[in-house]
Design a protein around this motif. Structure first.
Motif, PDB file in Angstrom:
ATOM      1  N   MET A 430      -0.098  36.912  -0.073  1.00 22.55           N
ATOM      2  CA  MET A 430      -0.553  37.884  -1.314  1.00 22.55           C
ATOM      3  C   MET A 430      -0.352  36.583  -2.173  1.00 22.55           C
ATOM      4  O   MET A 430      -1.290  37.523  -3.214  1.00 22.55           O
ATOM      5  N   MET A 452       2.463  42.197  -7.539  1.00 24.08           N
ATOM      6  CA  MET A 452       2.708  41.131  -6.090  1.00 24.08           C
ATOM      7  C   MET A 452       4.208  41.740  -6.581  1.00 24.08           C
ATOM      8  O   MET A 452       4.654  41.626  -5.615  1.00 24.08           O
ATOM      9  N   GLN A 455       3.730  45.621  -4.731  1.00 22.79           N
ATOM     10  CA  GLN A 455       3.477  45.220  -3.167  1.00 22.79           C
ATOM     11  C   GLN A 455       4.181  44.647  -2.541  1.00 22.79           C
ATOM     12  O   GLN A 455       4.891  45.123  -1.155  1.00 22.79           O
ATOM     13  N   GLY A 456       4.317  44.097  -3.399  1.00 26.16           N
ATOM     14  CA  GLY A 456       5.503  42.628  -1.957  1.00 26.16           C
ATOM     15  C   GLY A 456       6.989  43.627  -1.580  1.00 26.16           C
ATOM     16  O   GLY A 456       7.693  43.216  -0.827  1.00 26.16           O
TER      17      GLY A 456
END
Length: 468
Positions: A430, A452, A455-456
């Motif tokens: 990612m 990040m 989404q992470g």
């Protein structure tokens, strides 16, 4: 000193010697016995007979946790059975219904203990600490004292770390460790007239040095300043720098990702700048290693990289190695120090004596020699002097002592962030994707970090849910 031959004085000498022997015996009884008793009390083994040995006439079937039965038998099992022909093995590679190897997650280990009750466990640091605190492991100290097992032959940083995990006692032994070093191409530095790298450089110094290499080689290909392991991409480098600076990925309260802090932003800005300016190597082909091709001045790699440098007669350039980059605030600590495989005896083992003999065999100098002789990639052994002497005698001139120089860092010794192992590899990919968008000018660093974190965070939650 002249001896007095007169009979009267002879008697006095004999009486004095006898008194001295008695005094030493009393001291030994007072001092040594309490030490051994204290070890016994700590380990809970007050009834263990110091002469209690393995009965070679009694058949024993040892249950051993190991990733692969064939590899276990080749590395350890067959040679152990030559000494103990009464022993056979059942190698447990996974919990029934669970595809994973039960050495990484404490939950898997607990399941295996309940279902299959192995004798010898293969653990990582987290699992060792967890099971030691639960009194699920047999302390090895009294066996070590009884058998005069030479712990001094092991790197003290390894045994110190294992004792730390066991609250002062040794619950496991580890034949190998992992740690990275900064390999460098001496020929490239000489050709540019630059000073060679030194041990304990900061990441700032390493990146500043890398930035000086922005030229083309003799064949017209670019010469890069730095590459990193395992894949030379922004995600790998950002992860290494963040670990060195002890940047936390997880907020301890919310347990979510925290990537928009100033520390993370600074690392991202610096690393992305290096890729933009062309002195950091981004290797997209897994089979290619630009350092081995002489196209990179420095590369952060594990100890096993040494074997690649020596394969097929070695590389065409002069090289050396220093310690990995360090945090200036803790220059004696390693952020990459790992003890990946620790062998321990299950406290509930009905064959604990034989299990200890196997752990001792796996950590013996004979097995260490075999590892050096037979492995294509020689591992970094805990038996420090044995490895260094063998490699030097085989012609290695590099400063490989540096791999034993640093002790485990704070990020290594501290409990994990609670991040599942599967998530870490997803997260690295990612990071590479977001870094590419920044380099292409489609996002700023701040926007990439925000994406990040969002989404992470979703991927992290999913990994935790799947791991239940």
């Amino acid at each position: 000193m002249q001896l007095n031959r007169r009979r009267g004085n002879g008697r006095k000498v004999k009486a004095g010697v006898a008194a001295l022997v008695c005094a030493l015996f009393v001291i030994a009884f007072i001092v040594v016995r309490p030490v051994s008793e204290r070890i016994s009390r700590l380990t809970g083994e007050t009834s263990r007979d110091p002469d209690d040995r393995v009965d070679l006439e009694q058949p024993v079937r040892l249950k051993v946790v190991y990733p692969d039965e064939q590899i276990f038998m080749e590395k350890y099992g067959k040679s152990f059975m030559l000494r103990y022909p009464n022993v056979s093995f059942e190698v447990l590679t996974a919990v029934p219904g669970d595809p994973g190897i039960p050495l990484a997650e404490s939950g898997s280990i607990k399941k295996m203990l309940n279902q299959q009750r192995p004798d010898v466990l293969l653990l990582n640091q987290e699992s060792l600490g967890y099971l030691a605190a639960k009194n699920q492991l047999a302390a090895l100290d009294s066996w070590i004292v009884r058998d005069r097992f030479d712990l001094q032959a092991f790197d003290s940083k390894v045994t110190d770390r294992l004792r730390q995990l066991g609250g002062g006692l040794l619950y496991g032994l580890a034949p190998e460790i992992e740690r990275m070093g900064l390999f460098y191409n001496r020929d490239l530095f000489r050709s540019e007239g630059f000073a060679f790298p030194v041990s304990r450089m900061s990441w700032y110094d390493v990146l500043q040095t890398a930035a000086r290499f922005q030229a083309e080689g003799g064949d017209g290909e670019r010469i890069f300043g730095l590459s990193v392991y395992p894949r030379s991409t922004p995600g790998s480098l950002i992860s290494l720098v963040a670990a060195t600076l002890d940047l936390r990925m997880i907020d301890p309260v919310s347990r979510g990702l925290t990537l928009q802090a100033a520390g993370w932003r600074d690392v991202w800005t610096t690393v992305i700048g290096g890729y933009k300016n062309g002195y950091l190597a981004w290797e997209t082909l897994p089979a290619r290693n630009l350092f081995l091709e002489g196209k990179v001045a420095m590369s952060v790699q594990p100890f096993t990289f040494l074997s690649k440098l020596r394969e097929s007669g070695g590389v065409s350039f002069d090289w050396d190695v220093v310690t990995e980059p360090v945090n200036p605030g803790s220059p004696d600590q390693s952020a990459t120090f790992q003890i990946p495989m620790i062998y321990a005896v299950y406290a509930g083992s009905p064959s604990a004596k034989v299990a200890w003999e196997l752990v001792k065999h796996i950590n013996s100098p004979e097995i260490a020699d075999q590892q050096i002789r037979d492995n294509r990639e020689v591992p970094l052994l805990s038996r420090k002097q044995q490895l260094l002497e063998r490699l030097r005698s085989s012609g290695v001139k590099a400063d490989i002592d540096c791999f034993y120089e640093l002790k485990p860092g704070a990020s290594v010794s501290a409990p994990k962030d609670g991040v599942p192992a599967a998530f870490r590899s997803v997260f690295a990919g990612m990071m590479d994707g977001e870094a590419a968008q920044v380099l292409e000018g489609r996002k700023t660093v701040a926007e990439a970090l925000q994406a990040m974190e969002r989404q992470g965070g979703e991927a992290l939650l999913h990994s935790r849910t799947e791991g239940r």
